[in-house]
Scaffold this active site. Sequence first.
Site, PDB file in Angstrom:
ATOM      1  N   GLN A 110      41.087  40.555  42.244  1.00  0.00           N
ATOM      2  CA  GLN A 110      41.749  41.413  41.237  1.00  0.00           C
ATOM      3  C   GLN A 110      41.809  40.891  39.865  1.00  0.00           C
ATOM      4  O   GLN A 110      41.320  39.685  39.587  1.00  0.00           O
ATOM      5  CB  GLN A 110      43.101  41.941  41.551  1.00  0.00           C
ATOM      6  CG  GLN A 110      43.992  40.797  41.558  1.00  0.00           C
ATOM      7  CD  GLN A 110      45.285  41.200  42.181  1.00  0.00           C
ATOM      8  OE1 GLN A 110      46.362  41.448  41.393  1.00  0.00           O
ATOM      9  NE2 GLN A 110      45.758  41.243  43.438  1.00  0.00           N
ATOM     10  N   HIS A 112      43.765  42.018  35.599  1.00  0.00           N
ATOM     11  CA  HIS A 112      44.699  42.738  35.061  1.00  0.00           C
ATOM     12  C   HIS A 112      44.395  43.094  33.348  1.00  0.00           C
ATOM     13  O   HIS A 112      43.386  42.280  32.842  1.00  0.00           O
ATOM     14  CB  HIS A 112      46.138  42.094  34.901  1.00  0.00           C
ATOM     15  CG  HIS A 112      46.427  41.484  36.416  1.00  0.00           C
ATOM     16  ND1 HIS A 112      46.589  42.602  37.363  1.00  0.00           N
ATOM     17  CD2 HIS A 112      46.782  40.506  36.739  1.00  0.00           C
ATOM     18  CE1 HIS A 112      47.089  41.877  38.309  1.00  0.00           C
ATOM     19  NE2 HIS A 112      47.410  40.592  38.048  1.00  0.00           N
ATOM     20  N   GLU A 147      50.905  36.715  34.176  1.00  0.00           N
ATOM     21  CA  GLU A 147      51.650  36.539  35.344  1.00  0.00           C
ATOM     22  C   GLU A 147      51.539  34.872  35.555  1.00  0.00           C
ATOM     23  O   GLU A 147      50.405  34.285  35.098  1.00  0.00           O
ATOM     24  CB  GLU A 147      51.277  37.101  36.563  1.00  0.00           C
ATOM     25  CG  GLU A 147      49.944  36.953  37.090  1.00  0.00           C
ATOM     26  CD  GLU A 147      49.727  37.799  38.271  1.00  0.00           C
ATOM     27  OE1 GLU A 147      48.972  37.379  39.439  1.00  0.00           O
ATOM     28  OE2 GLU A 147      49.986  38.902  38.438  1.00  0.00           O
ATOM     29  N   HIS A 284      40.986  36.956  40.031  1.00  0.00           N
ATOM     30  CA  HIS A 284      41.689  35.944  40.878  1.00  0.00           C
ATOM     31  C   HIS A 284      41.996  36.620  42.128  1.00  0.00           C
ATOM     32  O   HIS A 284      41.796  38.012  42.325  1.00  0.00           O
ATOM     33  CB  HIS A 284      42.996  35.491  40.059  1.00  0.00           C
ATOM     34  CG  HIS A 284      44.119  36.403  39.918  1.00  0.00           C
ATOM     35  ND1 HIS A 284      43.777  37.402  38.666  1.00  0.00           N
ATOM     36  CD2 HIS A 284      45.212  37.124  40.478  1.00  0.00           C
ATOM     37  CE1 HIS A 284      44.833  38.158  38.602  1.00  0.00           C
ATOM     38  NE2 HIS A 284      45.777  38.130  40.002  1.00  0.00           N
ATOM     39  N   ARG A 303      41.218  46.337  41.125  1.00  0.00           N
ATOM     40  CA  ARG A 303      40.693  45.470  42.267  1.00  0.00           C
ATOM     41  C   ARG A 303      38.857  45.639  42.523  1.00  0.00           C
ATOM     42  O   ARG A 303      38.351  46.393  41.956  1.00  0.00           O
ATOM     43  CB  ARG A 303      40.958  46.158  43.572  1.00  0.00           C
ATOM     44  CG  ARG A 303      42.688  46.088  43.590  1.00  0.00           C
ATOM     45  CD  ARG A 303      43.103  46.888  44.705  1.00  0.00           C
ATOM     46  NE  ARG A 303      44.732  46.733  44.944  1.00  0.00           N
ATOM     47  CZ  ARG A 303      45.400  47.397  44.232  1.00  0.00           C
ATOM     48  NH1 ARG A 303      44.951  48.445  43.687  1.00  0.00           N
ATOM     49  NH2 ARG A 303      46.652  47.290  44.247  1.00  0.00           N
TER      50      ARG A 303
END
Length: 429
Positions: A110, A112, A147, A284, A303
């Site tokens: 995936q 972001h 994140e 990642h 994804r």
Amino acid sequence: MYELENVLRPYAWGSPTAIADLLGRPASGGPEAELWIGAHPDSPSVALTPAPGGEGRHAPASRDGGRLALDALIAEDPEHCLGSGSVAAFGPRLPFLLKVLAAATPLSLQVHPTLEQAREGFAREEAAGVDHAAAERNYKDDNHKPEMIFALTPFEALCGFRPAAQSRAVYVHLAACFELAGLELPPLIPQLLEDLAQPDEPTALRSAFERLIAGGEDVSDTTARIAAVLTSGAPMAEHEAGLSTVLTLNGQYPGDPGVLISLLLNRISLAPGEAVYLPAGNVHAYLHGLGIEVMASSDNVLRGGLTPKFIDVPELLKTVAFEAVAVPMLSAETTMLGQELFRPPFREFQLQRIELAPGAEPVPLAQSGAAVIIVTAGSVRLDSPKGELRLDRGGSAFLAAAEAPVNVHAVSGATGTALAFAVTTGLEA
């Protein structure tokens, strides 16, 4: 200070026991993938509001104190709960989300989006009337999702592109394995070697990634043939970690494009206590392990494989940063106040690890705006000028900005070391 009840997400890849064992409670009997601690509207924590006359103590759900979703609590008085600096920077919502994550099998490959991409994509899907619960919905909200993950156990992951030359060396080795076995070389391998040999590295990485993410019979057939030659005893040499990962992933997602894409990425093993951060555009996948995950409050995920869920390749390609990166490890900083902090280069959050031996001096809670805290071992006592709150193993709390300053104490008479993790914004206090 408000005690919290939190939402457990039962994704299929979750461990059935790791979160329960960490927090000292019975397992649910199914997969337990993520415990969400925060105010994201999809799964907000529930605040146990003060009991009448409680003077800072908070009632359990069975008493008169009541229950209120954390996002609703914050909406009642954002300045009080979040602080003026946080409201000015991020609006009237909690800007971060804390999770306990337990991966028994790999998560999806995936990436972001950036904040600008998230806002544009969310607005586009809203205008098109795409239902928020629709499988084909890419953007659940208008926020980005940088994140970090702090490993509580040995933690395995794929994280960002490695240099094209390193990936090419793996495919050169695979070509040699086919020759050694006397087998015909799959045509896809020379094509990938040509892609990865291009002098402009972003172009090389994009070419190889796009060839693989397209999937199809060539990719699935080549993946099966690579897996077969490796399981027949082909030497793995210095590429053992990556090639073993290929076998593991192919065993769970046979022929999936993500299996061979994994060879384009950094393969990392975190020891307990190590942390890594992931900016927008970083491809990642978490493979296995238990960790404390912190992110901007968003659920936006594009994804690319290793999942039965919806994959939108054109939208994914808009978000990928095609650049080789060193593994973005994140080391702890110790402040003059004895605070152990993990500070990624994002304004939305920072993580504090708090370890207190019996009789230890209290540690000031790093707090810029609101904070949340979870206890994973022993018990702690939170103390502020406005009240105090005890949290035992598995307990968590929301601390309004107006509650600061807060000190974290070892509980008097405790015989074991207490361990807690707290998150606040990355803004200057």
